[in-house]
Design a protein around this motif. Structure first.
Motif, PDB file in Angstrom:
ATOM      1  N   ARG A 170      49.639 -54.430 -36.848  1.00  0.00           N
ATOM      2  CA  ARG A 170      49.255 -53.170 -37.468  1.00  0.00           C
ATOM      3  C   ARG A 170      50.036 -52.898 -38.755  1.00  0.00           C
ATOM      4  NH1 ARG A 170      49.428 -50.376 -32.172  1.00  0.00           N
ATOM      5  NH2 ARG A 170      51.348 -49.402 -32.905  1.00  0.00           N
ATOM      6  N   GLY A 171      49.335 -52.302 -39.728  1.00  0.00           N
ATOM      7  CA  GLY A 171      49.976 -51.872 -40.957  1.00  0.00           C
ATOM      8  C   GLY A 171      49.633 -52.726 -42.160  1.00  0.00           C
ATOM      9  N   GLY A 172      49.449 -52.070 -43.314  1.00  0.00           N
ATOM     10  CA  GLY A 172      49.211 -52.814 -44.546  1.00  0.00           C
ATOM     11  C   GLY A 172      47.812 -53.394 -44.645  1.00  0.00           C
ATOM     12  N   SER A 173      47.724 -54.547 -45.275  1.00  0.00           N
ATOM     13  CA  SER A 173      46.450 -55.246 -45.422  1.00  0.00           C
ATOM     14  C   SER A 173      46.707 -56.743 -45.389  1.00  0.00           C
ATOM     15  CB  SER A 173      45.748 -54.856 -46.722  1.00  0.00           C
ATOM     16  OG  SER A 173      46.467 -55.312 -47.851  1.00  0.00           O
ATOM     17  N   CYS A 174      45.644 -57.503 -45.271  1.00  0.00           N
ATOM     18  CA  CYS A 174      45.793 -58.954 -45.151  1.00  0.00           C
ATOM     19  C   CYS A 174      44.673 -59.662 -45.890  1.00  0.00           C
ATOM     20  CB  CYS A 174      45.780 -59.359 -43.671  1.00  0.00           C
ATOM     21  SG  CYS A 174      45.931 -61.144 -43.391  1.00  0.00           S
ATOM     22  N   ARG A 175      45.060 -60.575 -46.781  1.00  0.00           N
ATOM     23  CA  ARG A 175      44.087 -61.442 -47.436  1.00  0.00           C
ATOM     24  C   ARG A 175      43.848 -62.664 -46.561  1.00  0.00           C
ATOM     25  NH1 ARG A 175      45.729 -63.159 -53.207  1.00  0.00           N
ATOM     26  NH2 ARG A 175      43.633 -64.062 -53.104  1.00  0.00           N
ATOM     27  N   GLY A 176      42.583 -63.021 -46.404  1.00  0.00           N
ATOM     28  CA  GLY A 176      42.235 -64.168 -45.591  1.00  0.00           C
ATOM     29  C   GLY A 176      40.899 -64.725 -46.033  1.00  0.00           C
ATOM     30  N   LEU A 197      36.612 -55.860 -37.267  1.00  0.00           N
ATOM     31  CA  LEU A 197      37.429 -55.397 -38.382  1.00  0.00           C
ATOM     32  C   LEU A 197      36.573 -55.083 -39.604  1.00  0.00           C
ATOM     33  CD1 LEU A 197      40.210 -58.146 -38.183  1.00  0.00           C
ATOM     34  CD2 LEU A 197      40.288 -55.854 -37.164  1.00  0.00           C
ATOM     35  N   PRO A 198      36.916 -54.017 -40.335  1.00  0.00           N
ATOM     36  CA  PRO A 198      36.266 -53.790 -41.632  1.00  0.00           C
ATOM     37  C   PRO A 198      36.842 -54.764 -42.647  1.00  0.00           C
ATOM     38  CG  PRO A 198      37.956 -52.137 -41.251  1.00  0.00           C
ATOM     39  CD  PRO A 198      37.900 -52.977 -40.000  1.00  0.00           C
ATOM     40  N   VAL A 199      35.973 -55.459 -43.345  1.00  0.00           N
ATOM     41  CA  VAL A 199      36.415 -56.512 -44.260  1.00  0.00           C
ATOM     42  C   VAL A 199      35.747 -56.344 -45.618  1.00  0.00           C
ATOM     43  CG1 VAL A 199      36.315 -59.005 -44.694  1.00  0.00           C
ATOM     44  CG2 VAL A 199      36.913 -58.168 -42.415  1.00  0.00           C
ATOM     45  N   SER A 200      36.553 -56.491 -46.668  1.00  0.00           N
ATOM     46  CA  SER A 200      36.034 -56.487 -48.033  1.00  0.00           C
ATOM     47  C   SER A 200      35.946 -57.925 -48.524  1.00  0.00           C
ATOM     48  CB  SER A 200      36.960 -55.687 -48.957  1.00  0.00           C
ATOM     49  OG  SER A 200      37.054 -54.337 -48.541  1.00  0.00           O
ATOM     50  N   LEU A 201      34.755 -58.353 -48.911  1.00  0.00           N
ATOM     51  CA  LEU A 201      34.557 -59.708 -49.413  1.00  0.00           C
ATOM     52  C   LEU A 201      34.845 -59.772 -50.908  1.00  0.00           C
ATOM     53  CD1 LEU A 201      31.217 -60.610 -47.573  1.00  0.00           C
ATOM     54  CD2 LEU A 201      33.568 -61.005 -46.805  1.00  0.00           C
ATOM     55  N   SER A 202      35.135 -60.965 -51.389  1.00  0.00           N
ATOM     56  CA  SER A 202      35.508 -61.138 -52.794  1.00  0.00           C
ATOM     57  C   SER A 202      34.364 -60.811 -53.747  1.00  0.00           C
ATOM     58  CB  SER A 202      35.991 -62.574 -53.037  1.00  0.00           C
ATOM     59  OG  SER A 202      34.973 -63.502 -52.710  1.00  0.00           O
ATOM     60  N   ASP A 203      33.126 -60.816 -53.257  1.00  0.00           N
ATOM     61  CA  ASP A 203      31.991 -60.490 -54.121  1.00  0.00           C
ATOM     62  C   ASP A 203      31.637 -59.007 -54.078  1.00  0.00           C
ATOM     63  OD1 ASP A 203      30.787 -60.172 -51.657  1.00  0.00           O
ATOM     64  OD2 ASP A 203      29.330 -61.791 -51.900  1.00  0.00           O
ATOM     65  N   PHE A 245      41.949 -54.217 -44.032  1.00  0.00           N
ATOM     66  CA  PHE A 245      42.963 -53.182 -44.202  1.00  0.00           C
ATOM     67  C   PHE A 245      43.373 -52.613 -42.851  1.00  0.00           C
ATOM     68  CE2 PHE A 245      40.740 -53.489 -48.196  1.00  0.00           C
ATOM     69  CZ  PHE A 245      41.751 -53.406 -49.141  1.00  0.00           C
ATOM     70  N   GLY A 246      44.642 -52.244 -42.755  1.00  0.00           N
ATOM     71  CA  GLY A 246      45.159 -51.692 -41.508  1.00  0.00           C
ATOM     72  C   GLY A 246      45.909 -52.700 -40.672  1.00  0.00           C
ATOM     73  N   PHE A 247      45.856 -53.968 -41.084  1.00  0.00           N
ATOM     74  CA  PHE A 247      46.568 -55.037 -40.378  1.00  0.00           C
ATOM     75  C   PHE A 247      47.200 -55.968 -41.405  1.00  0.00           C
ATOM     76  CE2 PHE A 247      43.251 -53.686 -37.462  1.00  0.00           C
ATOM     77  CZ  PHE A 247      43.953 -53.538 -36.269  1.00  0.00           C
ATOM     78  N   ARG A 248      48.288 -56.625 -41.000  1.00  0.00           N
ATOM     79  CA  ARG A 248      48.984 -57.555 -41.879  1.00  0.00           C
ATOM     80  C   ARG A 248      49.296 -58.851 -41.132  1.00  0.00           C
ATOM     81  NH1 ARG A 248      52.739 -54.356 -39.522  1.00  0.00           N
ATOM     82  NH2 ARG A 248      54.719 -55.298 -38.914  1.00  0.00           N
TER      83      ARG A 248
END
Length: 200
Positions: A79-85, A117-123, A51-54
């Motif tokens: 910068r801005g938004g969020s990004c799935r990766g 970067l703070p990252v949220s994992l799918s689990d 989050f925070g980057f796109r």
């Protein structure tokens, strides 16, 4: 353990300088070709979001997808938004070599900045991961372009690695295969196709 032979980790080592030293686990976040062509050995691979980057076509390409006179556009994390990766977990014994490899791959012209970067994992896990974001003060930073602006640049640019539109369509195909939607990038691809059809 998984290994991708597309790139090899060299023996040379960089000083840590505090980067990733305090990470309990070493994770790497990929948002472009790193997702499907990491080039390093990893223990775990999971869909992830930061989050925070796109993801954006915000980096001028003067060689691979364009020329100095007619630069193309390649991906950066802006910068801005969020990004799935995709996030990759690397073993402790390999992390120095992997960081060495990533720096040689991503920091050639220093248009990217190495960040944690703070990252949220799918689990559901929340982790910190090394990622590469665009340096907005670098000469290669193209800025936040509108879809039509980016599409016109992509449509006409060609570099040593081929047409710029091929780069964009290949990226979109990989994202689709991975189940990742990127509406802005899809909009650029659709606008490029429409312009090409109108020119026939």
């Amino acid at each position: 353990m998984f290994s991708n032979g597309a790139g090899k980790v060299g023996a040379g080592r960089f000083n840590w300088n505090g980067v990733a030293r305090d990470m309990d686990e070493f994770w790497v976040f990929g948002y472009g070709s790193l997702m499907w062509n990491p080039g390093f050995t990893f223990e775990e691979r999971l869909p992830a979001r930061t989050f925070g980057f796109r993801r954006s076509l915000c980096v001028w390409s003067y060689v691979h997808r364009g020329t100095p006179d007619r630069p193309g556009l390649v991906l950066g994390l802006d910068r801005g938004g969020s990004c799935r990766g995709v996030a990759f977990r690397v073993s402790g014994e390999n992390r120095e070599d992997v960081l060495d490899y990533l720096r040689r791959r991503e920091l050639v012209t220093n248009v990217y900045l190495e960040k944690i970067l703070p990252v949220s994992l799918s689990d559901g896990r929340q982790v910190k991961a090394v990622g590469y974001v665009v340096d907005r003060h670098h000469v290669q930073y193209a800025g936040a372009l509108e879809i039509e602006q980016a599409a016109e640049i992509v449509r006409v640019s060609v570099g040593q690695s081929g047409p710029n539109d091929t780069y964009v369509f290949n990226t979109l195909a990989h994202l689709k295969d991975m189940g990742i939607r990127d509406h802005w990038l899809e909009g650029v691809g659709a606008a490029v196709t429409a312009r090409a059809q109108a020119a026939v």
